[in-house]
Each structure stands twice: as C-alpha cells, then as structure tokens.
Scaffold this motif. Structure first.
Motif, PDB file in Angstrom:
ATOM      1  N   SER A 233       2.299   1.778  -3.384  1.00 45.72           N
ATOM      2  CA  SER A 233       1.288   2.323  -4.293  1.00 45.72           C
ATOM      3  C   SER A 233       1.171   3.832  -4.118  1.00 45.72           C
ATOM      4  CB  SER A 233      -0.068   1.652  -4.040  1.00 45.72           C
ATOM      5  OG  SER A 233       0.004   0.258  -4.264  1.00 45.72           O
ATOM      6  N   ARG A 234       1.262   4.296  -2.872  1.00 50.32           N
ATOM      7  CA  ARG A 234       1.197   5.735  -2.630  1.00 50.32           C
ATOM      8  C   ARG A 234       2.475   6.443  -3.089  1.00 50.32           C
ATOM      9  NH1 ARG A 234      -2.833   7.776   0.635  1.00 50.32           N
ATOM     10  NH2 ARG A 234      -1.876   9.728  -0.069  1.00 50.32           N
TER      11      ARG A 234
ATOM     12  N   GLY B 236       2.343  -7.272  -5.143  1.00 46.20           N
ATOM     13  CA  GLY B 236       0.949  -7.340  -5.567  1.00 46.20           C
ATOM     14  C   GLY B 236       0.504  -8.760  -5.837  1.00 46.20           C
TER      15      GLY B 236
ATOM     16  N   HIS C  93       7.165  -3.861  -6.635  1.00 48.39           N
ATOM     17  CA  HIS C  93       5.765  -3.536  -6.423  1.00 48.39           C
ATOM     18  C   HIS C  93       4.855  -4.629  -6.980  1.00 48.39           C
ATOM     19  CE1 HIS C  93       2.333  -0.371  -6.909  1.00 48.39           C
ATOM     20  NE2 HIS C  93       2.264  -0.974  -5.746  1.00 48.39           N
TER      21      HIS C  93
ATOM     22  N   TYR D  62      -5.574  -3.591 -10.887  1.00 52.56           N
ATOM     23  CA  TYR D  62      -4.446  -2.686 -10.667  1.00 52.56           C
ATOM     24  C   TYR D  62      -3.561  -2.610 -11.918  1.00 52.56           C
ATOM     25  CZ  TYR D  62      -5.080  -1.798  -5.650  1.00 52.56           C
ATOM     26  OH  TYR D  62      -5.546  -1.359  -4.439  1.00 52.56           O
TER      27      TYR D  62
ATOM     28  N   VAL E 216      -1.660   0.963 -12.060  1.00 46.29           N
ATOM     29  CA  VAL E 216      -1.053   1.024 -10.728  1.00 46.29           C
ATOM     30  C   VAL E 216       0.133   0.084 -10.645  1.00 46.29           C
ATOM     31  CG1 VAL E 216      -1.462   0.701  -8.251  1.00 46.29           C
ATOM     32  CG2 VAL E 216      -3.256   1.673  -9.707  1.00 46.29           C
ATOM     33  N   LEU E 217      -0.033  -1.115 -11.225  1.00 47.17           N
ATOM     34  CA  LEU E 217       1.059  -2.083 -11.305  1.00 47.17           C
ATOM     35  C   LEU E 217       1.581  -2.141 -12.732  1.00 47.17           C
ATOM     36  CD1 LEU E 217      -0.364  -4.977  -9.099  1.00 47.17           C
ATOM     37  CD2 LEU E 217       1.540  -3.460  -8.538  1.00 47.17           C
TER      38      LEU E 217
ATOM     39  N   HIS F 267       0.836  -1.200   0.000  1.00 44.85           N
ATOM     40  CA  HIS F 267       0.000   0.000   0.000  1.00 44.85           C
ATOM     41  C   HIS F 267       0.876   1.258   0.000  1.00 44.85           C
ATOM     42  CE1 HIS F 267      -3.218   2.772   0.856  1.00 44.85           C
ATOM     43  NE2 HIS F 267      -2.671   3.126   2.003  1.00 44.85           N
TER      44      HIS F 267
ATOM     45  N   GLU G 111       1.959   6.857  -6.708  1.00 46.27           N
ATOM     46  CA  GLU G 111       1.011   7.945  -6.938  1.00 46.27           C
ATOM     47  C   GLU G 111       1.682   9.304  -6.751  1.00 46.27           C
ATOM     48  OE1 GLU G 111      -3.117   9.660  -4.911  1.00 46.27           O
ATOM     49  OE2 GLU G 111      -2.425   7.638  -4.444  1.00 46.27           O
TER      50      GLU G 111
END
Length: 846
Positions: free
Chosen positions: A671-672, A696, A692, A708, A713-714, A668, A675
């Motif tokens: 992921s941030r 996941g 990452h 994702y 995201v991934l 998590h 971002e």
C-alpha cells in the motif's frame, strides 16, 4: 565509528624495524623534545619521504614505497640538521632538500651573522655525486618536484618548484645526462634556468595527483583564489580565478601539502589561515575555511561550493567547552563528501554532489563522531580519501563504513539523520546488493516513522540515479536524485547560512578530465532555469487526460506509439528467474500502467533530447528504456526482499483461508509502494495490483476491503476477480464478498468476469442492471435494430407478469439500451426475476 581508517603507512610499523635491522635505530629513543623520525613529504606515486637521526647524529633521508612495501635509503648528511622540505624526482635520480643550518641563537653565539640561516640543495643521488646550492637565504624554502604523466619518458629533464617564505614560487628546469654506466649528472654547469610562477601569494596548496597549484593573492578588497595547471609538455597556465569573501589579516604564508615541517606547524598553526581546497572526480570544487568566532563555545567554518555558486557557513554550538581541548577544525577530502572534524565534538560530512539540501549531509556528535586513530587536528589530506597524521607519522586510507552507516540509520531518531544516511548508503556505495537488501528491510520497518520524506520514494529515485548516471556524461544533471523539492528541518546545535557567490572564471581550451567536468557544472548553474532535472508534472496531467479519454482515442497513432513504448519496456525487463518468481507477479495486461510506462518513455526521451543532442537518438532511446525498466525492477526488488523476509510463499491466491501476520505486513508495504508511486507518477510492474488485491482479500475484513476499493487503494483486476469468483464457494459470507466486488466492477470488466459466477445473486444483479438501463432509456430515440425473438414463461405471480409485459412493450417500441453492451435474453431476465421474487417470499422454485 562511521569513518573507517586503515593504516597504509606507519613509521613505527614500516620503518623502525627496517632501521633496527641495519643498526640505524639506536638514536631513536632520545629526549621527548627531539623529533628524530618523521615524515617530510608524500609524492605523487605514493612514495613517502622521511628523515631520521643516525647513531652519530647524522641526518638520513629515506623513502618508503606503498606499492612494494619496501624502504630505500636516499641520502645522508654528516651533520645534525632539521629537514624542512624534501622531494625526489620520479626517476629517483635527483633529490631536493631544504633545511635550517642554524637558529638565530646559534648564529649569534658562533658569530655567523653572514651565514644564511636556511639552505636549499639539489643533489645527484643516482649515483650519489654532485651537490648544487639552489638557495642560501634567511627565509624558509619548500621544494617539490613535478611529476610527468605516467608512462611518459622524461628521464632527461626534471622540473622543480621552489616555494619561498618571501611569497613567491619559482620553477627550475633541470636537464640531466646519463652516461653508459647509467650515471646521472646535471647538464648545465652554470645557473639553472628558472621561471617565476607566482608572486605575492599569501596561501598555496599543492595538488600532487593532478599537478595543480592553488594559491591566494590579496586583490583590492577581495581575496582571489587562482590555480596554475602544470602539463606534461612542460608548460603551465593560469586556469582558474575566483573571488572569495575571506578576511586575511595575517601576513604569515600558509602552505598545504608542500611537505610537513612539524616544528613550524606547531609554532604558527594557530596564526595561519586554516584553508584547504578539495576537488572531486565529478567536477566538484570546494574551499574549506575555519573561521574565528567571538563566542568561546562556538565553532564556525565555511564551505565554498564553487561548482554550485554558493557558500554555506556553519555555526556549531559545542557540547563541552573545555578550552584546552578546543582546536581548529580539520578538513578531509572523501571525494563525494568533505569532512569537517573537531575531535571530541563533531564530525560533519558535507555532500559535495548535492549540497543544496542540508539533510543530505551527515552531522554526527558524541560516540558517532569518534575516530580513535585521529585524536588531534594535525592532519592533512595529501591524496583523496587519505589522511596523514603529522604528529604520529601514520597515513590512513579513509572510507565510510557501510556497517556503521547501517547501524547509524537504524538507531537514528531524526528524519534529517535518516535521510542523510539513506542518501549516503545509496549514492556513496553505488548499489551494493547486500547493503541494498538491508536498506529495504529497514524501510519495511520504518515506513511510519519518517514524517518529512517517503523512504520508498527516496530509495527508488536515488537508486535509479546511481544506476543510470555513470553511463553518460551530464546525465546526472538531468535525472532527479531525490523526491524532495525542499527541506525546512533543522539540525540541533547547527546554524547554516547560505550566500550566493560569483562563479569562478575558467581559462582553458580542449582540457579534459576535471576541468571539463567543472566547466559543465558551472554551465548547468548558469542555465538552471527552467530546472534541468526531469519532473513528472506534465506526465501526470497527460496520463490523467488520456485515462479519461480512453474510449475516444483508442485508435489514434499517438496512443499506438505510447503502447509500443510500453511493450519495449516490458521486453527490456531483466528475466525473472525462479527465485525472483517467489513473488507471484503476473505478466498481465494493465491498460493504465502500460499507458503510464509509454508516456514516461516518451516524455523522458523528449527531456533528454533537449539537453543531450550530442549523444544521439539511439543512445537516448536505450537510456530511457533502461531507466523505466530499472524502475520496475526496483519495485520488484523491494517486493522480493519483503517476500523473503516475511517468509511468504507463492500460494497467496488461495482465498479459502485468512492471511498471516506476515502477509498483512507485506500488504501494508505494498500500500505504501502504491502511495509512493502515485506521488511520483511512476508505473508499477505488471501484476502488482492483482497481488495487492489478493493480499487485501486475505487480510482485510470486508468493510475495510470495500473501503480500500472505493478510495482507490485497491484496484480491481480481471485476473484477481475472476479467480475470486471461480475459487470461492457460495457460502453466505463468500456470497456477500462476491456480490460486493461484482457491484463495484467497471462495466467493461464486469461483462468479462460475471459469467464465472453462476449464482442467482449474480443473475439478479445482471437483471436489475438491465431493467434499470431499459427504464433510463424510456422516451429516447427509436432504434431500427430488430427485436430478438423471446420465449415467455407463464408465471402465476401478477407483479412479475406486469413487469415482463411492460418490458415487452418498451422493447416493442424499439428502445434497446444495450447497443454497446451486447444482446441480453429477455427470457433470462424473466427467469432471474422469478427466482429473486420467490427467494424473497421464501417459496421453493422448481
């Protein structure tokens, strides 16, 4: 308590035992109305002058040295006098003293109308010898010796400022001679040479460290702040002029840092202008003023940020309004901050470097604002980060407590408080490793609680700023210090009004130090359009364009230069030792991230070259490489700390078991981080996407994992996908995972990694993609490329025979869609199709 005070000097601790040992302390226990021991001045070299009454009511003057922790007796009057002002020269050979001889009542009762009320003396004290009268007047006088630059031999001359209550300041030049016995005698037998420095002033402040005199004179409808700089070569010049919108109705002269006359301060403090000027090492110049308010439960104060060109006026609604407790706001100089303090009410730390956004200033109330050692407002800031409590007779070194700041950060409920504390921790404390670690831990716990800012972005940008800016002059004006462009929040109970003011006018030539930095700050305010700070708008657009045009521009000289920049950055990274390798980041090829690294280097270099030409290309190249490398190291630092906190090990890429709770937390956070990086358009360390994706796969259910991936995201990387295909066995669940991943691979990456999965599903996928491409190319132009020889396998299954015959016919027509993808054996396609068909029919294939 956020502010940490350490008593560097205390009369009761450092002076009273010394007096008692010499039998001079017997008279110290007199009535409460008699001040018999108090500080009268603090000199530039840290020596504190104090006075006390002896056994016979004699008046003594002593000196305490902060460095040696020793006391010294300077002089004694055989009378009971009230010392108003006192100063000693740097060689401690001359003493200037101003005192009141008689009160008005005493003069009347003794019929002494012709005798002056106040007397100012110049005394030879090495050895004690002659006494010369400088002033005998009915107005109060303050005295202050000028101090030369350290290491300069000025034993033959001293300069003394004499400040009169009649609103003028003079400078006396005192020449001395020393005989063979080292006796110092004033040379001139007649009147001492003097020069008028200032006339008609209503307020003055002495800056003992930099030997500067700030003063205010009323000029037409405006109040004008001026400054006189005294130089070691015995000259002085008026160097600054600034118009202030401050109303001055009272005619009482107010003096700051010209000694401490307690009785007078108690009588007239409420009638005088409460104003102080503070400077910072970075060239900040602030005028702090407490303003009158018509509303009883409100306090108003104003800060003129002269180096920024605006003024901020704060109106604070008080929680408790007991009138007997309300006093004027006290101001303290903490270099990076100015503190506005009202005991029992609030403590406001105003950011001098970055005052534009209110969220970078700490406003504390209640227990957070408590300062036990300062329970009243009778304080002065004679030195930077130093507070003198005039009534108690104690001088404190003031600093912000890192532990209290962290506690405040952890307990804060508002974004404004969190952001101000985070900014203070990163920029005020300058990258202390342990503090930085605790901040990262706080960020990992509060990613979802901060709504108006991204704590990861703020951590990275602010940390880069404080790492890089001390290296080069003016670099702080070109690099961003925050991820925020504006802030529209509020601070409960505080109203802030901002007004644009005219910039000060400086008059100096070839001046170094503070004045040079202030001039640079003013120049940046004048030419701040377009904004000087580096922005990523152009970087983002160029990165997107190059990413889309990869096939067409892979061989251009421009791109070769970009990737050469990226290689320099990667070679410039700090070596990651065995402890840091705890985080399994891989040194792998990542086209997108290397492209972004190289572009950032190129564009940041262009930005700095436009404004720092005088630094030189070689130095700018080094700054840029350091900046981008530090950025990558900071991301790695975050990863290392959260890895250690959640006690993860390096065997994260074992896909045969599910991830732990700690792994999910780290996923998590990553992921941030991603971002935050996308929001700032900043590169990530090599291997970040691989790690990452690996987390996941371990932590997410399949449908979430695919969601994702589909939403970016991934990112699918060759390292992770290859390991996934090789290490996982072909159970039904794993087949579904592998097939879902393979279906989403970009074509170029798919050709590299599909060969590592020897399974009918993968072969089926290859075959179906081949057939699809063939059919899409039907009717296209003929291809002169020779058709490879194939071996047909007879199969007693008519639909498959028909398909293979059709493919053969198309192939004979010269349609070959794999011109770019490479050769595909038709026999392999036929066998794959047969396997897939028989599997669907439930037949056994041999």
């Amino acid at each position: 308590m956020l502010l940490h005070l350490v008593a560097e000097f205390d009369l009761q601790r450092d002076v009273v035992p010394w007096l008692a040992a010499r039998g001079w302390a017997a008279a110290l226990d007199t009535s409460e109305n008699s001040l018999v021991l108090y500080v009268v001045n603090v000199e530039r070299n840290g020596k504190i002058i104090y006075t006390w009454k002896g056994n016979q009511r004699n008046t003594h003057i002593g000196l305490y040295d902060l460095q040696t922790k020793q006391n010294e007796h300077l002089y004694m009057f055989e009378r009971d006098l009230r010392i108003i002002s006192c100063s000693v020269n740097s060689e401690r050979t001359l003493l200037a003293v101003s005192f009141r001889q008689y009160t008005e009542e005493e003069r009347v009762s003794r019929l002494l109308q012709s005798v002056s009320k106040y007397l100012t003396l110049l005394i030879e004290i090495h050895p004690i010898n002659n006494v010369r009268v400088l002033k005998a007047v009915d107005s109060c006088v303050r005295v202050q010796f000028l101090y030369p630059a350290e290491g300069r031999n000025t034993s033959t001359k001293s300069r003394l400022l004499v400040v009169s209550e009649d609103k003028y300041i003079e400078q006396f030049d005192i020449h001395v001679v020393a005989d063979e016995e080292h006796k110092v005698v004033i040379q001139n037998s007649g009147q001492l040479p003097r020069a008028r420095v200032v006339d008609d002033l209503i307020w003055a402040q002495w800056d003992m460290m930099e030997q500067r005199l700030f003063y205010i004179v009323p000029k037409e409808s405006k109040t004008t702040l001026k400054c006189v700089q005294f130089y070691p070569d015995e000259n002085f010049n008026s160097i600054l002029e600034s118009h202030l919108d401050i109303s001055v109705n009272d005619t009482q002269l107010k003096l700051v840092n010209f000694g401490y006359d307690y009785c007078q301060d108690q009588d007239v403090a409420s009638k005088c202008l409460n104003l102080q000027v503070f400077t910072s090492k970075a060239g900040g110049l602030c005028v702090c003023s407490s303003l009158a308010s018509d509303i009883p439960d409100e306090i108003r104060y104003s800060i003129y940020f002269l180096h920024k060109g605006y003024n901020k006026t704060f109106t604070v609604s008080l929680e408790r309004t007991e009138s007997h407790q309300l006093k004027e706001v006290a101001f303290m100089n903490l270099d990076y901050y100015v503190a506005a303090y009202l005991p029992g009410q609030f403590l406001h730390l105003l950011n001098i470097q970055h005052p534009d956004l209110l969220c970078y200033s700490l406003f504390l109330t209640g227990e957070d604002a408590r300062i036990d050692m300062l329970q009243n407002c009778s304080i002065q800031s004679p030195l930077m980060s130093t507070v003198l409590d005039c009534h108690v007779g104690s001088m404190y070194a003031v600093s912000i407590s890192d532990s209290a700041l962290l506690q405040f950060l952890q307990n804060s409920k508002r974004d404004s408080e969190r952001l101000a504390a985070l900014h203070c921790a990163l920029l005020y404390f300058r990258c202390i490793e342990d503090l930085e670690m605790q901040i990262i831990w706080w960020i990992s716990e509060n990613l979802s609680t901060c709504h108006s800012f991204d704590p990861i972005q703020e951590f990275i940008i602010a940390s880069l700023y404080c790492r890089m800016c001390p290296e080069t002059h003016n670099l702080d004006k070109l690099l961003p210090y925050t991820s925020l462009l504006d802030w529209i929040g509020i601070i409960p109970g505080v109203i802030c009004a901002t007004d644009i003011i005219s910039l000060p006018v400086l008059k100096f030539q070839n001046s170094k130090g503070f004045w040079e930095k202030l001039s640079s700050n003013l120049e940046s305010v004048k030419y701040a359009e377009p904004h000087l700070h580096y922005h990523n708008n152009v970087l983002r657009r160029e990165w997107r364009n190059l990413s889309e045009e990869r096939e067409e521009r892979t061989t251009t000289a421009y791109l070769r230069n970009i990737f050469e920049n990226a290689k320099k950055v990667l070679s410039h990274l700090d070596s990651w030792d065995s402890e840091e390798r705890l985080v399994p980041l891989f040194q792998e090829e990542d086209y997108q991230q290397q492209l972004l690294m190289g572009l950032m280097v190129a564009q940041l270099k262009d930005h700095l070259m436009r404004h720092l030409q005088y630094v030189g290309k070689k130095k700018i190249d080094q700054i840029v490489l350091d900046y981008v490398a530090n950025l990558l190291n900071l991301v790695h630092r975050i990863m290392k700390e959260v890895w250690r906190r959640y006690e993860l090990h390096s065997r994260i890429f074992c896909f045969d078991e599910r991830g732990s709770t700690g792994e999910f937390a780290v996923f998590h956070i990553m992921s941030r981080i991603l971002e935050a990086a996308n929001g700032m358009c900043m590169p990530l360390p090599p291997g970040f996407h691989t790690l990452h994706l690996g987390l996941g796969v371990r932590c997410l259910p399949l449908h979430t994992l695919l969601h994702y991936i589909d939403n970016g995201v991934l990112h699918l990387t060759e390292t992770c996908v290859r390991k996934l295909l090789k290490d996982l066995d072909d159970t039904e669940k794993n087949e579904k995972l592998k097939f879902s991943i393979v279906m989403r691979l970009p074509e170029a990456l798919g050709q590299k990694v599909r060969q590592f999965w020897n399974h009918p599903i993968n072969a089926n996928f290859i075959a179906r993609k081949y057939v699809k491409l063939l059919l899409e190319k039907l009717g296209n132009r003929q291809c002169s490329r020779p058709i490879p020889e194939r071996l047909s396998v007879p199969v007693e299954f008519l639909p498959l025979n028909y398909l293979t015959n059709m493919l053969a016919e198309i192939e004979n027509q010269g349609v070959h869609p794999y011109e770019k993808q490479g050769h595909v054996n038709v026999r392999f396609v036929e066998e794959t199709a047969l396997k897939h068909t028989m599997t669907l029919l439930g037949l056994k294939y041999s």
